[in-house]
Design a protein around this motif. Structure first.
Motif, PDB file in Angstrom:
ATOM      1  N   PHE A 394      11.066  87.016  -9.830  1.00 32.32           N
ATOM      2  CA  PHE A 394      10.084  86.228 -10.592  1.00 32.32           C
ATOM      3  C   PHE A 394      10.619  84.839 -10.919  1.00 32.32           C
ATOM      4  O   PHE A 394       9.892  83.849 -10.842  1.00 32.32           O
ATOM      5  N   TYR A 395      11.896  84.779 -11.242  1.00 35.63           N
ATOM      6  CA  TYR A 395      12.503  83.479 -11.561  1.00 35.63           C
ATOM      7  C   TYR A 395      12.347  82.518 -10.375  1.00 35.63           C
ATOM      8  O   TYR A 395      11.922  81.374 -10.541  1.00 35.63           O
ATOM      9  N   LEU A 396      12.652  83.013  -9.174  1.00 29.67           N
ATOM     10  CA  LEU A 396      12.533  82.159  -7.986  1.00 29.67           C
ATOM     11  C   LEU A 396      11.067  81.801  -7.717  1.00 29.67           C
ATOM     12  O   LEU A 396      10.736  80.656  -7.405  1.00 29.67           O
ATOM     13  N   ARG A 397      10.195  82.789  -7.842  1.00 31.49           N
ATOM     14  CA  ARG A 397       8.771  82.525  -7.576  1.00 31.49           C
ATOM     15  C   ARG A 397       8.210  81.525  -8.579  1.00 31.49           C
ATOM     16  O   ARG A 397       7.376  80.688  -8.235  1.00 31.49           O
ATOM     17  N   SER A 398       8.674  81.613  -9.813  1.00 29.69           N
ATOM     18  CA  SER A 398       8.149  80.716 -10.842  1.00 29.69           C
ATOM     19  C   SER A 398       8.538  79.262 -10.578  1.00 29.69           C
ATOM     20  O   SER A 398       8.050  78.356 -11.241  1.00 29.69           O
ATOM     21  N   ARG A 399       9.443  79.074  -9.603  1.00 30.97           N
ATOM     22  CA  ARG A 399       9.827  77.704  -9.232  1.00 30.97           C
ATOM     23  C   ARG A 399       9.168  77.267  -7.930  1.00 30.97           C
ATOM     24  O   ARG A 399       9.540  76.246  -7.351  1.00 30.97           O
ATOM     25  N   GLY A 400       8.271  78.111  -7.402  1.00 34.94           N
ATOM     26  CA  GLY A 400       7.518  77.702  -6.220  1.00 34.94           C
ATOM     27  C   GLY A 400       7.936  78.369  -4.928  1.00 34.94           C
ATOM     28  O   GLY A 400       7.357  78.119  -3.872  1.00 34.94           O
ATOM     29  N   ILE A 401       8.991  79.205  -4.983  1.00 36.84           N
ATOM     30  CA  ILE A 401       9.487  79.867  -3.774  1.00 36.84           C
ATOM     31  C   ILE A 401       8.655  81.138  -3.537  1.00 36.84           C
ATOM     32  O   ILE A 401       8.459  81.924  -4.460  1.00 36.84           O
ATOM     33  N   ASP A 402       8.140  81.329  -2.313  1.00 35.56           N
ATOM     34  CA  ASP A 402       7.244  82.476  -2.138  1.00 35.56           C
ATOM     35  C   ASP A 402       8.023  83.794  -2.166  1.00 35.56           C
ATOM     36  O   ASP A 402       9.245  83.823  -2.059  1.00 35.56           O
ATOM     37  N   GLU A 403       7.278  84.863  -2.321  1.00 33.36           N
ATOM     38  CA  GLU A 403       7.918  86.139  -2.606  1.00 33.36           C
ATOM     39  C   GLU A 403       8.866  86.587  -1.500  1.00 33.36           C
ATOM     40  O   GLU A 403       9.974  87.041  -1.750  1.00 33.36           O
ATOM     41  N   ILE A 409      16.341  85.387   0.008  1.00 32.58           N
ATOM     42  CA  ILE A 409      17.425  84.652  -0.650  1.00 32.58           C
ATOM     43  C   ILE A 409      18.303  85.619  -1.437  1.00 32.58           C
ATOM     44  O   ILE A 409      19.527  85.570  -1.369  1.00 32.58           O
ATOM     45  N   PRO A 445      15.930  82.481   4.962  1.00 35.86           N
ATOM     46  CA  PRO A 445      15.849  81.272   4.170  1.00 35.86           C
ATOM     47  C   PRO A 445      16.656  80.114   4.730  1.00 35.86           C
ATOM     48  O   PRO A 445      16.622  79.031   4.176  1.00 35.86           O
TER      49      PRO A 445
ATOM     50  N   PRO B  72       2.447  83.528  -8.839  1.00 33.91           N
ATOM     51  CA  PRO B  72       3.374  82.689  -9.616  1.00 33.91           C
ATOM     52  C   PRO B  72       3.816  81.450  -8.836  1.00 33.91           C
ATOM     53  O   PRO B  72       3.881  80.355  -9.397  1.00 33.91           O
ATOM     54  N   GLU B  73       4.134  81.648  -7.522  1.00 35.60           N
ATOM     55  CA  GLU B  73       4.623  80.508  -6.748  1.00 35.60           C
ATOM     56  C   GLU B  73       3.555  79.429  -6.598  1.00 35.60           C
ATOM     57  O   GLU B  73       3.850  78.236  -6.588  1.00 35.60           O
ATOM     58  N   ALA B  76       3.381  77.367  -9.732  1.00 34.79           N
ATOM     59  CA  ALA B  76       4.461  76.367  -9.739  1.00 34.79           C
ATOM     60  C   ALA B  76       4.090  75.194  -8.845  1.00 34.79           C
ATOM     61  O   ALA B  76       4.291  74.035  -9.197  1.00 34.79           O
ATOM     62  N   ARG B  77       3.511  75.511  -7.687  1.00 31.18           N
ATOM     63  CA  ARG B  77       3.163  74.452  -6.729  1.00 31.18           C
ATOM     64  C   ARG B  77       2.019  73.590  -7.241  1.00 31.18           C
ATOM     65  O   ARG B  77       1.933  72.407  -6.937  1.00 31.18           O
ATOM     66  N   PHE B  84      12.543  79.238 -19.018  1.00 33.01           N
ATOM     67  CA  PHE B  84      12.692  80.598 -19.526  1.00 33.01           C
ATOM     68  C   PHE B  84      13.482  80.640 -20.838  1.00 33.01           C
ATOM     69  O   PHE B  84      14.446  79.895 -21.007  1.00 33.01           O
ATOM     70  N   TYR B  97      21.149  74.962  -3.550  1.00 27.41           N
ATOM     71  CA  TYR B  97      20.271  75.606  -2.566  1.00 27.41           C
ATOM     72  C   TYR B  97      18.935  75.992  -3.188  1.00 27.41           C
ATOM     73  O   TYR B  97      17.859  75.751  -2.630  1.00 27.41           O
ATOM     74  N   PHE B  98      19.035  76.597  -4.348  1.00 28.67           N
ATOM     75  CA  PHE B  98      17.857  77.070  -5.060  1.00 28.67           C
ATOM     76  C   PHE B  98      16.887  75.921  -5.347  1.00 28.67           C
ATOM     77  O   PHE B  98      15.689  75.999  -5.055  1.00 28.67           O
ATOM     78  N   ALA B 105       9.443  73.833  -1.247  1.00 27.32           N
ATOM     79  CA  ALA B 105       8.268  74.716  -1.256  1.00 27.32           C
ATOM     80  C   ALA B 105       7.095  73.995  -1.938  1.00 27.32           C
ATOM     81  O   ALA B 105       5.949  74.044  -1.476  1.00 27.32           O
ATOM     82  N   ILE B 106       7.391  73.302  -3.022  1.00 33.79           N
ATOM     83  CA  ILE B 106       6.352  72.580  -3.757  1.00 33.79           C
ATOM     84  C   ILE B 106       5.846  71.389  -2.935  1.00 33.79           C
ATOM     85  O   ILE B 106       4.643  71.155  -2.823  1.00 33.79           O
TER      86      ILE B 106
END
Ligand SMILES: Nc1ncnc2c1ncn2[C@@H]1O[C@H](COP(=O)(O)OP(=O)(O)O)[C@@H](O)[C@H]1O
Ligand SMILES: [Mg+2]
Lengths: 449, 256
Positions: A394-403, A409, A445, B72-73, B76-77, B84, B97-98, B105-106
């Protein structure tokens, strides 16, 4: 047929096979009684069943049902050099010995310039021309007495890699042994046998690649015996990428002399059933060993990893790190045994096995083990089995990265501890690619996490 | 920009948000204050798309779009960012990387090209300096072994790099010493703009001394029981939540 009947039947077949082929097996006079003892031990003990403690999770019946035949000696192997390209390591320069179904292939092999006195050769050739040089090591470290597969290998082997590094010699470029298993009309079996001797204060990097292609049905039963002289340094890689219909059983023994420093990487990607047994032994003080493993079965693959570290001398250090990533309906076993003898004071031993289940149907058994008879030691072990952390996803998805990318990753990151132990950059890059290519669905990734 | 209507949320079968109405205009900064357990994090997480929180009623529109229907993604986009309360540690994935993966992605979603390595480094260095994060930090595992303060700074740092339209800050001030609080507040203030809105969730008024909101809402037991301006936050600091609880209508028994 019941599994017991299958095992009995297979045993009789192997014994008959030995009786008919033994007269033709090459080798010096001293080897013949060893082969005969080995087959006698095999006859007495037979194949292990799931009642055997170390085979609880491994059903051998599918392997024993297949009527494997040795590849016919002397027949051209027909493997194209291009097909081996994916098993090399990019820019990495190595000497390479290739064995196809157990037979040395001069056509596919090449040696780079090596320091004086270094010997990199086919074992068959050494047995023909200079058998005295292997007598001290061959069949001395890998015990056929209590292991059916080592016994079979000892009875039947014809070839493999022979590597000897003289004392004080540093070999900069890795030496790559490639074992290709192929089958055409008939399922084939091979018993590669490798003997590696590092002289005092010598240093080398050795890679064993086990290669094959779907849908070939093959059985590779390999044994590698390594003796590491005083103060020697060995960086060893075993990368198993056989056909997903293959059976792969490999035993490696490392006998470590005083102050030797050995790293054994074991990476299992291929085969329907693979089993890797790594047994290291400190017989003199001051040595260190790192066992670094990754197994990544998916689909219906099974990947077993058994290790044993024998601290028979004081002041030695072992660090073991194994990670399993299991997808689909795959199965895996980690079984680590660290044995600290009474006199092995000042032993330091750390063992960690972590497993990631990517699907609900995957299964892993993790049995870490420490047996300590000395009192002044620092030992610990840890083992975990888990899924990907939903909070992290969820943390990664909440930043725009798809599931899917988030899962990739995190899976890749899980393997990174093991991959980061790899000192040779081109090998590390190759492992990255292999891991990424095996992540469930679609592209990974990318590099450089 | 954000329109929340009668939002009701359950967690683990328990009703946590009991009908939230909140409207946040473009460029506005709203604060949500409330005692522990009142549902602040639940609101923040629901807006970010956390699945464990079950929306049982109401709606949320973000720039006219149905926010609750988005993954969720995609939120964000579209420009929603939540810092958090408890950032997650992810060993083996570097901050660099993250953040690059997130930024690209955005950008991809918005039809922009991937950022090249040089531009990325430049962007990141500027923003890291703003928050007093050192060079080595980008190479470290994501939040791995970070102190509480470093984690909070990292959240604001990510926000600064990703440049969202709507920022939710969940207790971004908690666990910060005064120096870190100033850096974080400065980072947030730098991002205030007529086109960017913020929802600052906090238990204390501390952060609101630096990030002064236009509107303050008090959340008690899953309901907004009082709204006002920045003075409301100061009153809460002085007098505690007690007086509001007495003034507020009695909570109704939870509906099944
Ligand atoms: N995952 C969860 N499962 C069950 N209850 C939860 C969960 N998360 C939060 N809660 C409950 O929801 C209520 C509100 O929690 P939260 O939104 O975290 O409050 P706040 O952020 O205002 O302190 C609390 O009573 C808390 O115990
Ligand atoms: Mg909270």
């Amino acid at each position: 047929m019941t599994n017991v009947a299958v095992a009995l039947d297979a045993k009789q077949t192997w014994i008959a096979e030995f009786a008919s082929s033994e007269p033709d097996l090459a080798g010096p006079a001293w080897l013949r009684p060893i082969r005969k003892q080995a087959i006698a031990r095999f006859e007495a003990a037979g194949f292990p069943t799931q009642k055997h403690e170390d085979w609880r999770f491994t059903n051998l019946a599918p392997l024993l049902r297949v009527p494997f035949k040795p590849a016919i000696l002397g027949r051209p192997d027909g493997v194209l050099a291009e097909r081996l390209e994916p098993f090399s390591f990019g820019v990495l320069k190595t000497s390479r010995l290739v064995f196809v179904n157990g037979q040395f292939s001069p056509r596919l092999s090449y040696l780079r310039p090596l320091p004086e006195g270094v010997r990199v050769a086919s074992l068959a050739e050494i047995l023909r021309n200079d058998p005295g040089s292997v007598e001290k090591d061959l069949a001395r470290h890998a015990k056929y007495e209590d292991d059916a597969f080592v016994a079979l290998n000892t009875s039947f082997f014809t070839d493999g890699g022979y590597i000897e590094i003289p004392k004080g010699t540093v070999v900069e470029e890795p030496i790559h042994l490639v074992f290709v298993s192929t089958s055409h009309e008939m399922p084939t079996v091979s018993h590669p046998r490798n003997v590696v001797r590092l002289g005092a204060r010598s240093q080398a990097t050795l890679i064993e690649t086990y290669a094959g292609w779907a849908p070939d049905v093959t059985f590779t039963n390999a044994v590698t015996e390594i003796s590491a002289g005083p103060g020697s340094v060995l960086d060893h890689y075993k990368i198993q990428r056989e056909s997903e219909s293959a059976y792969h059983i490999a035993t490696m023994t490392v006998d470590q002399d005083r102050d030797s420093n050995v790293m054994c990487h074991s990476m299992a990607f291929g085969a329907a059933l693979s089993r890797s047994y790594v047994h290291t032994n400190f017989h003199a003080e001051g040595g260190s060993v790192a066992l670094n493993g990754l197994f990544m079965p998916s689909g219906v693959q099974q990947a077993d990893n058994y290790t044993r570290i024998d601290h028979a001398a004081p002041a030695c250090t072992s660090v073991e790190l194994y990670r399993g990533i299991l997808g689909g309906k795959s199965r895996g076993v980690f079984n680590g045994n660290i044995y600290v003898r009474k006199d092995a004071q000042k032993t330091v031993a750390r063992q960690t096995n972590k497993n990631l289940l990517l699907s609900k149907e995957a299964f892993v058994d993790s049995t870490p083990g420490l047996e300590i008879l000395a009192d002044d030691v620092k030992c610990n072990h840890a083992s975990t089995i888990g899924q990907l952390d939903e909070n992290a996803i969820f943390y990664l998805r909440s930043r725009g990265i798809d599931e899917e990318a988030a899962r990739h990753i995190l899976t890749y990151a899980f393997a990174s501890d093991v991959v980061n132990q790899v000192k040779v950059a081109p090998i590390r890059i190759k492992l990255d690619q292999l891991i990424l290519s095996r992540l469930p669905k679609g592209a990974g990734p990318g590099e450089g996490l | 920009m954000l329109e929340i209507k009668n939002l009701q949320v359950k967690v683990g079968g328990k009703e946590i948000l009991k009908g939230i109405d909140l409207s946040i205009g473009r460029g506005e900064v709203h604060a949500i204050m409330g005692p522990n357990g009142s549902g602040k994090t639940t609101l923040a997480q629901v807006l970010a798309g956390r699945l464990a929180y079950e929306v049982t009623g109401g709606s949320v529109r973000f720039e006219g779009k149905d926010l609750l229907a988005m993954r969720p993604e995609d939120r964000a986009r579209e420009g929603v960012f939540m810092a958090f309360q408890y950032p997650v540690e992810i060993p083996g994935v570097s901050n660099a990387y993250f953040l690059k993966a997130a930024l690209n992605a955005i950008r991809k979603y918005r039809g922009l090209e991937e950022i090249d390595a040089m531009d990325f480094m430049g962007l990141v260095q500027d923003k890291a300096k703003l928050l007093g994060l050192d060079e080595t930090f980008m190479k470290r595992g994501l939040n791995e072994g970070f102190s509480g303060g470093e984690k909070k700074k990292n959240e604001v740092f990510q926000m600064a790099v990703l440049e969202p339209k709507f920022c939710i800050l969940d207790e971004t001030d908690s666990g910060l010493d005064i120096d870190a609080l100033r850096l974080v507040a400065n980072g947030i203030n730098t991002m205030r703009s007529p086109t960017r809105s913020m929802l600052v969730v906090t238990h204390y008024q501390r952060l609101l001394d630096y990030v002064i909101p236009e509107h303050v809402h008090v959340l008690v037991d899953g309901r907004i029981v009082k709204s006002g301006d920045a003075d409301l936050a100061r009153n809460l600091e002085k007098h505690g939540y007690g007086w509001i609880l007495e003034e507020a209508p009695r909570p109704q028994p939870a509906r099944a």
